[in-house]
Design an enzyme around this catalytic site. Structure first.
Site, PDB file in Angstrom:
ATOM      1  N   HIS A 234     -16.629 -48.114 -64.749  1.00  0.00           N
ATOM      2  CA  HIS A 234     -17.254 -47.157 -63.836  1.00  0.00           C
ATOM      3  C   HIS A 234     -18.760 -47.387 -63.672  1.00  0.00           C
ATOM      4  O   HIS A 234     -19.458 -46.531 -63.131  1.00  0.00           O
ATOM      5  CB  HIS A 234     -16.993 -45.706 -64.271  1.00  0.00           C
ATOM      6  CG  HIS A 234     -15.546 -45.398 -64.482  1.00  0.00           C
ATOM      7  ND1 HIS A 234     -14.630 -45.381 -63.460  1.00  0.00           N
ATOM      8  CD2 HIS A 234     -14.849 -45.125 -65.622  1.00  0.00           C
ATOM      9  CE1 HIS A 234     -13.431 -45.089 -63.948  1.00  0.00           C
ATOM     10  NE2 HIS A 234     -13.537 -44.942 -65.246  1.00  0.00           N
ATOM     11  N   GLU A 274     -22.136 -40.338 -52.423  1.00  0.00           N
ATOM     12  CA  GLU A 274     -21.123 -41.299 -52.840  1.00  0.00           C
ATOM     13  C   GLU A 274     -19.735 -40.828 -52.410  1.00  0.00           C
ATOM     14  O   GLU A 274     -19.382 -39.662 -52.590  1.00  0.00           O
ATOM     15  CB  GLU A 274     -21.162 -41.488 -54.358  1.00  0.00           C
ATOM     16  CG  GLU A 274     -22.486 -42.060 -54.853  1.00  0.00           C
ATOM     17  CD  GLU A 274     -22.451 -42.417 -56.329  1.00  0.00           C
ATOM     18  OE1 GLU A 274     -21.485 -42.032 -57.021  1.00  0.00           O
ATOM     19  OE2 GLU A 274     -23.394 -43.090 -56.782  1.00  0.00           O
ATOM     20  N   ARG A 296     -31.717 -38.644 -56.058  1.00  0.00           N
ATOM     21  CA  ARG A 296     -32.826 -39.499 -56.501  1.00  0.00           C
ATOM     22  C   ARG A 296     -32.694 -40.842 -55.804  1.00  0.00           C
ATOM     23  O   ARG A 296     -31.736 -41.102 -55.083  1.00  0.00           O
ATOM     24  CB  ARG A 296     -32.760 -39.707 -58.012  1.00  0.00           C
ATOM     25  CG  ARG A 296     -31.396 -40.230 -58.465  1.00  0.00           C
ATOM     26  CD  ARG A 296     -31.385 -40.668 -59.898  1.00  0.00           C
ATOM     27  NE  ARG A 296     -30.050 -40.904 -60.415  1.00  0.00           N
ATOM     28  CZ  ARG A 296     -29.316 -41.990 -60.196  1.00  0.00           C
ATOM     29  NH1 ARG A 296     -29.802 -42.958 -59.421  1.00  0.00           N
ATOM     30  NH2 ARG A 296     -28.124 -42.123 -60.724  1.00  0.00           N
TER      31      ARG A 296
END
Length: 645
Positions: A234, A274, A296
């Site tokens: 991941h 995402e 960020r």
């Protein structure tokens, strides 16, 4: 525009921010820990302030000390970089309460996206598609197991407060759920101070595609997508932009969804939305779902900069100083393709364990962009992320950009620590990846072939021997001359676990003959490198070790032939700590019989859990560490003895 900013970070991102600030005429203040006194970012900044000990909690996570440093130096704003305090809303509140500007989103925006379950509910209300799953507050293990049953296996357990793969477990069947849940909760608690998790449906051919957004607190736009599907455990390894196979319709749908997400929270600054995408039937507008928003600047932001021509850090400073969005959506376009590879100090052969060491030699390819925070001579510290550099290449099309990445990795030279350089190179040559057929499971499926390294051939051995004796420096016209003929010397080299015996004789200026068994090879040296039958090698003798650089980097150790060292592995009688860390759990007691592969200990290092297993069947003779113990690399943890017949 600000006159001076403080950068509340370290390493490559601090250096990258300093360079943009300097180009804008903005002075910078660096902060540093005891471990970073000589760090690159300290030397690049206009000022540097010491903030504490090497552990992040004693330095880079001390928000009050960082704010005091900003006030004392006259900085007007604080840039958090990524990691550390970058997504801590309490820190943002404290910065603004001190009369300073936080270069990033508001505390309320960070809070809105900080917990995955609440963020997904918010996104659903904003019309952004979300993955089916359980995002509730009931954390009873039986309830979570029931939710997983209802969603249908395979499922993904994810830390509510998580990111970067920490606190995440893939569970294929109900039988493995409880163990996976325990591990995810422990890791989440250690990394985020919050062990709450959510359960989601696992997409069988998932692609990780994210959209770069930028807002000014009123409006927002997107700077297209990045494909981050090439992951291990991941964690992203190589990123690219734009995504292979992306259609105009799909890009528009994802971009609009990302902008809706940013507008829903009044987002200001750079952020990333995402998405998990089902790539089993190509890229379709009805097959992407919101995963999380990173409030960020992302590690992989350079690929977006490469295809858009935008300096995202410059945009951050401009918007934080009061400007609106620097351009309109229709003024942005995609130019070519770009890749970023993350070069780490890590031991691939030992399961990608983080590595340390002093960088005795470091040289980058001059035709690629390298974002780094280290130089030759710097120490890779066990206290922080072991990244050496980000390698970025750009080209007019995907094939050329990837070819340039492969060439840049081949030309990169690192000595003093093991790295993932060969692994990255293998990925650039992977047939599926080259064709754009990528998903998040690619590395896991092909890990054996991607990490397999053939034994060194005769040419490599000949070059290593020639480099070991400094053949490139033997340039005198009489080099190798002897009235009695060639003078042969025995050379022994260790590469990995193998010992190689060779004979070498200097035959002339920068020339030698090497004999390996029945094979005889000629080697010559010049400024280009060492020449053998199959081409030229770049090799360097550094502190008594020979490094051969290129597509398959190799390390040879010169051995005194009178003191041959055994290279037999010594892990059969128990387990030792492969790196510094904290023992999180011990699963055995003295007298227990264990099978080969049985779990013995869980070690936490760099906020990731590593399960240490028995290399053979045996009986536990000693347990030398307990849960909570801090151990050094090489410390014995469990000792095994033979089972009685």
């Amino acid at each position: 525009m600000f006159d001076k900013i403080l950068i509340a970070n370290r390493g490559e991102i601090a250096c990258r921010i300093i360079r943009t600030a300097r180009s804008m005429g903005v002075r910078t203040v660096a902060v540093y820990s005891d471990a970073d006194v000589q760090a690159m970012h300290v030397g690049l900044a206009d000022q540097a302030i010491h903030i504490g000990g090497p552990a992040p909690r004693d330095s880079y996570l001390r928000g009050d000390v960082i704010i005091r440093a900003a006030l004392d130096t006259g900085a007007q704003a604080i840039h958090p970089g990524y990691g550390f305090l970058s997504e801590n809303p309490d820190f943002v509140d404290a910065v603004t309460a001190a009369g300073l500007v936080f270069i990033g989103p508001s505390a309320s925006a960070i809070r809105a996206m900080g917990l995955k379950d609440a963020a997904k509910a918010l996104m659903q209300d904003a019309g952004v598609p979300v993955v089916p799953g359980y995002h509730g507050s009931n954390q009873d293990p039986e309830h979570l197991a029931g939710a997983a049953d209802a969603i249908g296996y395979p499922v993904l357990i994810k830390a509510v407060a998580g990111g970067g793969g920490k606190g995440m477990r893939l569970v294929e069947t109900p039988a493995g759920f409880m163990d996976a849940l325990d591990g995810a909760k422990r890791e989440a608690a250690a990394a985020f101070g919050n062990d709450a998790v959510l359960i989601e449906k696992y997409v069988t051919k998932p692609r990780h595609i994210e959209v770069q957004v930028f807002g000014d607190g009123v409006d927002a736009l997107h700077l297209f997508e990045r494909d981050c599907s090439l992951q291990r455990r991941h964690q992203k390894v190589i990123e690219e932009a734009p995504a292979p196979g992306m259609t105009a319709q799909m890009r528009a749908a994802m971009g609009q969804a990302a902008v809706r997400a940013a507008r829903a929270i009044g987002y200001a600054g750079a952020g990333t939305v995402e998405f998990i995408v089902d790539g089993s039937d190509g890229l379709r507008p009805d097959r992407f779902w919101f995963m999380e928003m990173n409030t960020r600047l992302q590690v992989e932001h350079p690929v977006t900069e490469a295809i858009t021509g935008v300096d995202l850090v410059e945009w951050q400073l401009r918007v934080a100083s009061g400007e609106g969005l620097p351009c309109a959506q229709d003024q942005l376009s995609i130019n070519g393709y770009a890749f970023e590879a993350r070069l780490y100090a890590e031991d691939v052969a030992a399961g990608f364990l983080p590595a340390t060491g002093r960088l005795a030699h470091l040289q980058f390819c001059p035709t690629a962009r390298f974002d780094t925070g280290v130089r030759a001579g710097d120490e890779i510290s066990p206290w922080y992320d072991p990244m050496i550099a980000k390698v970025i290449t750009h080209g007019p099309n995907r094939a050329i950009a990837l070819q340039r990445m492969e060439a840049a990795l081949v030309a990169t030279e690192v000595a003093g620590s093991v790295t993932n350089l060969a692994f990255l190179g293998a990925l650039t040559r992977h047939a599926g990846f080259r064709a754009g057929d990528v998903d998040t499971g690619l590395i896991g499926r092909d890990i054996d072939s991607l990490t397999q390294t053939a034994a060194p051939g005769s040419d490599d051995l000949a070059v290593a021997a020639a480099c070991a004796i400094g053949l490139d420096g033997l340039t005198h016209p009489l080099a190798g001359f002897s009235p009695t003929g060639l003078v042969w010397r025995d050379i022994r080299l260790i590469c990995g676990d193998d010992l190689h015996a060779l004979r070498l004789a200097v035959t002339g200026p920068a020339q030698a003959m090497v004999v390996i068994g029945d094979t005889q090879l000629e080697v010559t040296a010049d400024k280009a490198g060492y020449h053998v039958s199959d081409g030229c090698r770049c090799a360097r003798n550094i502190n008594g070790s020979v490094y051969i650089f290129g597509a398959t980097p190799r390390l040879f150790t010169l051995v005194d032939p009178l003191h041959q060292q055994s290279t037999q592995a010594s892990g059969a009688n128990g387990v030792t700590a492969p790196m510094p860390g904290q023992v999180k759990a011990v699963f055995v007691a003295v007298g227990d019989d264990v099978a080969e592969g049985a779990r013995l200990v869980i070690l936490e290092a760099m906020k990731m859990e590593h399960t240490l297993t028995a290399s053979r069947a045996g009986r536990v003779a000693e347990v030398l560490a307990s849960a909570g113990a801090q151990v050094e690399a090489g410390a014995a943890l469990v000792r095994l003895e033979e089972l009685e017949e």
